[in-house]
Design a protein around this motif. Structure first.
Motif, PDB file in Angstrom:
ATOM      1  N   UNK A   1     -36.894 -30.202  38.832  1.00  0.00           N
ATOM      2  CA  UNK A   1     -37.774 -30.874  37.874  1.00  0.00           C
ATOM      3  C   UNK A   1     -38.216 -29.855  36.837  1.00  0.00           C
ATOM      4  N   UNK A   2     -37.874 -30.094  35.567  1.00  0.00           N
ATOM      5  CA  UNK A   2     -38.193 -29.157  34.496  1.00  0.00           C
ATOM      6  C   UNK A   2     -39.342 -29.703  33.652  1.00  0.00           C
ATOM      7  N   UNK A   3     -40.418 -28.920  33.562  1.00  0.00           N
ATOM      8  CA  UNK A   3     -41.546 -29.329  32.740  1.00  0.00           C
ATOM      9  C   UNK A   3     -41.820 -28.255  31.694  1.00  0.00           C
ATOM     10  N   UNK A   4     -42.414 -28.668  30.585  1.00  0.00           N
ATOM     11  CA  UNK A   4     -42.918 -27.739  29.592  1.00  0.00           C
ATOM     12  C   UNK A   4     -44.427 -27.684  29.719  1.00  0.00           C
ATOM     13  N   UNK A  26     -45.981 -29.694  40.587  1.00  0.00           N
ATOM     14  CA  UNK A  26     -45.443 -29.224  41.866  1.00  0.00           C
ATOM     15  C   UNK A  26     -45.472 -30.325  42.917  1.00  0.00           C
ATOM     16  N   UNK A  27     -46.554 -31.108  42.923  1.00  0.00           N
ATOM     17  CA  UNK A  27     -46.654 -32.231  43.856  1.00  0.00           C
ATOM     18  C   UNK A  27     -45.514 -33.222  43.652  1.00  0.00           C
ATOM     19  N   UNK A  31     -42.220 -34.069  46.068  1.00  0.00           N
ATOM     20  CA  UNK A  31     -41.933 -35.437  46.498  1.00  0.00           C
ATOM     21  C   UNK A  31     -40.506 -35.838  46.158  1.00  0.00           C
ATOM     22  N   UNK A  32     -39.945 -35.253  45.107  1.00  0.00           N
ATOM     23  CA  UNK A  32     -38.557 -35.518  44.718  1.00  0.00           C
ATOM     24  C   UNK A  32     -37.563 -34.686  45.531  1.00  0.00           C
ATOM     25  N   UNK A  33     -38.071 -33.689  46.250  1.00  0.00           N
ATOM     26  CA  UNK A  33     -37.165 -32.740  46.897  1.00  0.00           C
ATOM     27  C   UNK A  33     -36.491 -31.842  45.890  1.00  0.00           C
ATOM     28  N   UNK A  34     -37.209 -31.568  44.789  1.00  0.00           N
ATOM     29  CA  UNK A  34     -36.637 -30.785  43.687  1.00  0.00           C
ATOM     30  C   UNK A  34     -37.350 -29.446  43.553  1.00  0.00           C
ATOM     31  N   UNK A  35     -36.723 -28.503  42.862  1.00  0.00           N
ATOM     32  CA  UNK A  35     -37.337 -27.227  42.530  1.00  0.00           C
ATOM     33  C   UNK A  35     -38.008 -27.361  41.171  1.00  0.00           C
ATOM     34  N   UNK A  36     -39.251 -26.935  41.083  1.00  0.00           N
ATOM     35  CA  UNK A  36     -39.976 -26.997  39.825  1.00  0.00           C
ATOM     36  C   UNK A  36     -39.603 -25.807  38.943  1.00  0.00           C
ATOM     37  N   UNK A  37     -39.205 -26.091  37.709  1.00  0.00           N
ATOM     38  CA  UNK A  37     -38.961 -25.054  36.709  1.00  0.00           C
ATOM     39  C   UNK A  37     -39.849 -25.335  35.505  1.00  0.00           C
TER      40      UNK A  37
END
Length: 245
Positions: A1-4, A26-27, A31-37
């Protein structure tokens, strides 16, 4: 999951991940089973164009729910502008038409040519000479530039401040003197004082928007607890409005 996100914008985000929008991202990633970037950029004019729409990220936390430049999720909270006064003050504003405002030094955040609602409201009421402006951006080399407005109330540099609720709630808890927050009633629709806040994605990313919508509903208790932890005044019944520190 990529956020700005902005690296120096507490209580929303900072590079150390201490903001509630950092933690919300991050939450949702968990929940997505993804890595936060996170793609870091100062939140200035062109932020969406130069970051989200340029493909540096796929989502931006904390956009107005009716924001036209993004496709937006359901709101995850609604907050309000508030008056900030010292807890030991003899007077607490009863509204934007309180006659005592004309005898007060009123601190507000200013942006430039596109000022937030409090600055516009006070100008329309002929209170320009009472306003003490504090740049929302401040000295970006220092941590937490928006906190200067709240600290000005604690130091008695101004008699009252009008500030966006999440900023006020967070920094009031950390001020040098006890402060009180008083919510401001909704103004006319053309100049609202309350806003619903959502997550923005690119306009063609409906599948991502729908997935985030489902997670926001699923994680509602955790999100409400997070907002309470950060002292976010709520105008949607999700939590009691903050009072004295």
């Amino acid at each position: 999951m990529r956020v700005c996100a902005d690296p120096n914008n507490l209580p929303f985000s900072n590079k150390a991940g201490q903001g509630f929008e950092n933690r919300l991202a991050q939450l949702l990633a968990d929940a997505m089973g993804a890595r936060l970037e996170t793609a870091w950029a100062a939140q200035r004019r062109g932020f969406i164009r130069n970051n989200l729409n340029a493909g540096r990220c796929d989502a931006v936390m904390g956009v107005p729910a009716d924001y036209g430049m993004t496709l937006n999720t359901r709101p995850y909270y609604r907050s309000t502008y508030v008056f900030v006064t010292r807890a030991d003050a003899r007077w607490r504003p009863q509204g934007l038409d309180d006659p005592a405002l004309a005898r007060s030094r009123i601190g507000v955040h200013v942006i430039g040519s596109d000022n937030p609602p409090p600055a516009v409201v006070l100008a329309r009421r002929g209170l320009v000479d009472n306003v003490v402006g504090y740049s929302i951006y401040g000295d970006y080399r220092e941590p937490n530039p928006p906190s200067a407005l709240i600290n000005a109330v604690a130091r008695r540099d101004v008699d009252v401040a009008i500030a966006w609720g999440p900023l006020a709630g967070y920094f009031a808890k950390r001020a040098a003197a006890p402060l009180t927050l008083t919510p401001i009633a909704q103004e006319a629709p053309a100049l609202p004082m309350q806003f619903s806040i959502a997550i923005g994605v690119r306009k063609n990313e409906r599948a991502l928007r729908d997935r985030l919508d489902a997670l926001l509903e699923q994680k509602r208790p955790e999100i409400d607890a997070l907002l309470r932890e950060y002292g976010v005044p709520r105008a949607d019944g999700g939590a009691a409005l903050s009072a004295s520190r």
